[in-house]
Structures are given as structure tokens and as C-alpha cells.
Write a protein that holds these residues in place. Structure first.
Motif, PDB file in Angstrom:
ATOM      1  N   ASP A   1      -5.576  35.505  32.050  1.00 17.83           N
ATOM      2  CA  ASP A   1      -4.981  37.339  32.526  1.00 17.83           C
ATOM      3  C   ASP A   1      -6.445  38.139  32.845  1.00 17.83           C
ATOM      4  O   ASP A   1      -6.848  38.272  32.534  1.00 17.83           O
ATOM      5  N   VAL A   2      -6.340  38.292  34.297  1.00 20.13           N
ATOM      6  CA  VAL A   2      -7.440  39.190  34.813  1.00 20.13           C
ATOM      7  C   VAL A   2      -6.722  40.013  35.513  1.00 20.13           C
ATOM      8  O   VAL A   2      -5.955  40.384  36.813  1.00 20.13           O
ATOM      9  N   LYS A   3      -7.296  41.588  35.125  1.00 24.25           N
ATOM     10  CA  LYS A   3      -7.274  43.026  35.964  1.00 24.25           C
ATOM     11  C   LYS A   3      -8.257  42.575  37.534  1.00 24.25           C
ATOM     12  O   LYS A   3      -9.618  43.225  37.207  1.00 24.25           O
ATOM     13  N   PHE A   4      -8.643  42.738  38.561  1.00 26.94           N
ATOM     14  CA  PHE A   4      -9.666  42.898  39.141  1.00 26.94           C
ATOM     15  C   PHE A   4      -9.234  43.459  40.996  1.00 26.94           C
ATOM     16  O   PHE A   4      -8.414  44.145  41.001  1.00 26.94           O
ATOM     17  N   ARG A   5     -10.435  43.867  41.442  1.00 26.28           N
ATOM     18  CA  ARG A   5      -9.978  45.661  42.326  1.00 26.28           C
ATOM     19  C   ARG A   5      -9.399  44.677  43.429  1.00 26.28           C
ATOM     20  O   ARG A   5     -10.144  44.265  44.309  1.00 26.28           O
ATOM     21  N   LEU A   6      -8.216  45.416  43.650  1.00 24.30           N
ATOM     22  CA  LEU A   6      -7.146  45.021  44.814  1.00 24.30           C
ATOM     23  C   LEU A   6      -8.587  44.806  46.372  1.00 24.30           C
ATOM     24  O   LEU A   6      -7.997  43.926  47.321  1.00 24.30           O
ATOM     25  N   ASP A   7      -9.306  45.741  46.767  1.00 26.08           N
ATOM     26  CA  ASP A   7     -10.203  45.701  47.929  1.00 26.08           C
ATOM     27  C   ASP A   7     -11.630  44.538  47.673  1.00 26.08           C
ATOM     28  O   ASP A   7     -12.050  45.391  48.030  1.00 26.08           O
TER      29      ASP A   7
ATOM     30  N   THR B   1     -13.460  40.895  47.908  1.00 26.04           N
ATOM     31  CA  THR B   1     -13.193  39.765  48.887  1.00 26.04           C
ATOM     32  C   THR B   1     -12.876  39.149  48.006  1.00 26.04           C
ATOM     33  O   THR B   1     -12.639  38.570  46.700  1.00 26.04           O
ATOM     34  N   GLY B   2     -12.262  37.348  48.452  1.00 27.76           N
ATOM     35  CA  GLY B   2     -11.940  36.382  48.440  1.00 27.76           C
ATOM     36  C   GLY B   2     -14.280  35.498  47.486  1.00 27.76           C
ATOM     37  O   GLY B   2     -13.727  34.962  46.547  1.00 27.76           O
ATOM     38  N   ALA B   3     -14.844  35.860  47.884  1.00 30.25           N
ATOM     39  CA  ALA B   3     -16.072  35.598  47.355  1.00 30.25           C
ATOM     40  C   ALA B   3     -16.173  36.185  45.899  1.00 30.25           C
ATOM     41  O   ALA B   3     -16.631  35.502  45.050  1.00 30.25           O
TER      42      ALA B   3
ATOM     43  N   PRO C   1      -9.376  32.736  51.975  1.00 28.31           N
ATOM     44  CA  PRO C   1     -10.730  33.099  52.488  1.00 28.31           C
ATOM     45  C   PRO C   1     -11.251  34.505  51.783  1.00 28.31           C
ATOM     46  O   PRO C   1     -10.592  35.236  51.374  1.00 28.31           O
ATOM     47  N   GLU C   2     -12.596  33.516  51.930  1.00 32.13           N
ATOM     48  CA  GLU C   2     -13.799  33.839  51.371  1.00 32.13           C
ATOM     49  C   GLU C   2     -13.817  35.544  52.296  1.00 32.13           C
ATOM     50  O   GLU C   2     -14.324  36.707  50.885  1.00 32.13           O
ATOM     51  N   GLU C   3     -13.885  35.602  52.705  1.00 33.31           N
ATOM     52  CA  GLU C   3     -14.454  37.313  53.347  1.00 33.31           C
ATOM     53  C   GLU C   3     -12.713  38.432  53.707  1.00 33.31           C
ATOM     54  O   GLU C   3     -13.427  39.273  53.682  1.00 33.31           O
ATOM     55  N   LYS C   4     -11.444  37.781  53.027  1.00 36.31           N
ATOM     56  CA  LYS C   4     -10.727  39.267  53.417  1.00 36.31           C
ATOM     57  C   LYS C   4     -10.834  39.508  51.475  1.00 36.31           C
ATOM     58  O   LYS C   4     -10.617  38.674  51.400  1.00 36.31           O
ATOM     59  N   THR C   5     -10.100  40.994  51.867  1.00 36.34           N
ATOM     60  CA  THR C   5     -10.037  41.184  50.828  1.00 36.34           C
ATOM     61  C   THR C   5      -8.265  40.562  50.120  1.00 36.34           C
ATOM     62  O   THR C   5      -7.622  40.081  50.942  1.00 36.34           O
ATOM     63  N   LEU C   6      -8.243  40.731  48.709  1.00 33.43           N
ATOM     64  CA  LEU C   6      -7.142  40.741  48.567  1.00 33.43           C
ATOM     65  C   LEU C   6      -6.060  41.740  48.679  1.00 33.43           C
ATOM     66  O   LEU C   6      -4.476  41.214  48.854  1.00 33.43           O
TER      67      LEU C   6
END
Length: 295
Positions: free
Chosen positions: A84-90, A92-94, A120-125
Motif C-alpha cells: 500500500d503506497v501513497k504517492f504524489r499524483l504529479d 512521473t512513471g519513472a 509510460p515513464e515520461e507521463k505523470t500519474l
């Protein structure tokens, strides 16, 4: 006003004279000097002393306490483990791959991260519309696992190649000739000679198996499986169960290959597929044997 100590000295002197000069009370000027000369010692009333500016106080909005960025809750699934992870929506995939590395030990280059397809690594969530509770599938092996699993496979592959060099070309052998003599299937997929491409998102179709029946290959990366489908049934094979993959160009049609997947310990376990477009041959081998190919 400019010299409060002098004022208090004169004031004390006058009071002493009025009282007969017999005062033992501590000199106010001395008391003020002893207390540090701040606040009232500087000639200011207590209410004029500095107070903290409450207008500058920060207020937490309940998201990311460090950066104020919006967070999204994810379920990262890898090798039957769930995180279970909380991660920043902005991010990127990288960035997410780096987070997965810290959780699992998987190097980013060896991760296949899946969310509605390959992430995709270059796009944001945010751009790929990841929402709270989204499941992120991760496929890949640690370096130690790859060394432990692939070393025997590579040795077996070298042995098979050595044996093949001693024999006549596969496409001239009788068992293969009876299939190849049927000619190229009418619905065979286009081939591009001299080019290597990633696996397509659709199944590879329009090929024959060793009995001359139509066969298709579907690579389920999120499940780490190869599906071999015919008109009668579909075999779902874990990629780790496939011991080896061999291939050879078809004489007179070098832009297509014949290919075999070794499902058991001997050559009798080879599952043969004919008329595989040459541009996908290396990607198939690398995917099945656990090596990721980027073009």
C-alpha cells in the motif's frame, strides 16, 4: 525617554531623600540592568514587547506535509506481494519505478510496470488518470533471481546451438518440411526484414503449429504468461516454465522464422511455430527468457 536609567537613578535619589535616605531596597537601575535591559528596561511598556506574528503560521491541508502535493493511494502488486503506497499524483512513471525499487529491490530497468497497459515513464500519474485504490502490477526479477534462473537457460541454449550446428538446417528436416511445404499462410502477419521491434499489443497470429493447424501467441506480461492458442484450446504457460527458445530463418523466406519453445527437458517437448515475423523474434526470446528489450 532616551535615557531611562538616568531617570530611575534621579527618581530613586529623590525618594531616598524623602524617606530620610535610609533605604536598603535594591536600586531599580541595578535590577533593570540585572534583568538584561529588555522590555521595560528599554523604556517600553510590557504590552509593547514583541509577540509572534500569527499571520505567518502554516496550516496543514492533510495531503503531503512536506510539499503540499496531492497524494494518491496505490496498491503495488509484485510476485504475490502487495504494497500500500501513497504517492504524489504529479510524479512521473519513472519516479514511481524508483519508489518500487525501494520497496522490492527491483532495479527500474528490470521492471515492467502495468496500469492499463505498460506504464509510460515520461507521463505523470495524473495524466494517465491514476485514481485512489488503483492496482499497479509489476513484473520482473531481481538481479540475483535472474542470475540463478537464466544461467542454466543460457548454458542449455548454447548446448542446443552446438547440436544444431552439427545437423542439417531445421527447415530441411522432414518433420518441418511437411508443414513448410504448405506455403505461407494467407493471413500471416507482415514481416520487416533487418528490423527489431517490441512485441505488439495484439496477439501474434496467422502462423502454423507442427500439425499444420493455425496458432496464435499472446504475451500476458502482467501475469508473466505465454498463451498458445489454437482452434481447440489455449495453453497458458508461465514464462519461467519455458526452458529455452530456438529459431531459424525459413529458407527462401528469410523474413520469417520457425521457432520452438522448450516445455520439458528434451527436444521431444519442443512446441514448434512456423512463419513468425522476423522483427519480433528477438523480443519473443528476451521476454520469455526474462531479459527485457527496449528499442
Amino acid at each position: 525617554e532616551k535615557c531611562p536609567l538616568a531617570f530611575w537613578t534621579v527618581y530613586h535619589h529623590l525618594c531616598s531623600e524623602a524617606a530620610g535616605g535610609d533605604q536598603t531596597e535594591e536600586d531599580p537601575s541595578q535590577r533593570l540592568c540585572r534583568e538584561g535591559g529588555g522590555g521595560a528596561a528599554a523604556g517600553r511598556p510590557p504590552e509593547a514587547e514583541e509577540r509572534p506574528d500569527l499571520s505567518q503560521a502554516s496550516v496543514s491541508n492533510g495531503s503531503d506535509s512536506e510539499s503540499g502535493k496531492e497524494l494518491v493511494e496505490l496498491k503495488v502488486i509484485w510476485n504475490k506481494n502487495k504494497y500500500d503506497v501513497k504517492f504524489r499524483l504529479d510524479s512521473t512513471g519513472a519516479d514511481l519505478k524508483q519508489k518500487i525499487h525501494s520497496l522490492t529491490g527491483l532495479p527500474p530497468a528490470m521492471q515492467k510496470v502495468m496500469f492499463k497497459g505498460l506504464l509510460p515513464e515520461e507521463k505523470t500519474l495524473r495524466e494517465i488518470k491514476v485514481t485512489n485504490g488503483a492496482k499497479i502490477m509489476v513484473v520482473g526479477s531481481t538481479i540475483n533471481d535472474v542470475l540463478a534462473v537464466n544461467t542454466p537457460k543460457e548454458a542449455a541454449q548454447q548446448e542446443v546451438k552446438a547440436e544444431e550446428n552439427k545437423k542439417e538446417p531445421l527447415c530441411r528436416q522432414k518433420q518441418h518440411r511437411k508443414v513448410l511445404d504448405k506455403g505461407k499462410p494467407d493471413d500471416v502477419m507482415p514481416s520487416v526484414k533487418g528490423v527489431q521491434e517490441r512485441l505488439p499489443t495484439v496477439p501474434l497470429s496467422g502462423m502454423y503449429n507442427k500439425s499444420g493447424g493455425k496458432v496464435r501467441l499472446t504475451f500476458k506480461l502482467e501475469q508473466d504468461q505465454l498463451w498458445i492458442g489454437t482452434k481447440e484450446r489455449t495453453e497458458k504457460l508461465p514464462m519461467g516454465s519455458i526452458k529455452n527458445v530456438v529459431s531459424e530463418p525459413i529458407e527462401g523466406h528469410e523474413d520469417y522464422h520457425m521457432m520452438a519453445f522448450q516445455l520439458g527437458p528434451t527436444e521431444a517437448s519442443y512446441y514448434w511455430v512456423y512463419w513468425v515475423p522476423t522483427q519480433y523474434v528477438d523480443a519473443i526470446k528476451d521476454t520469455v527468457l526474462g531479459k527485457w528489450q527496449y528499442f
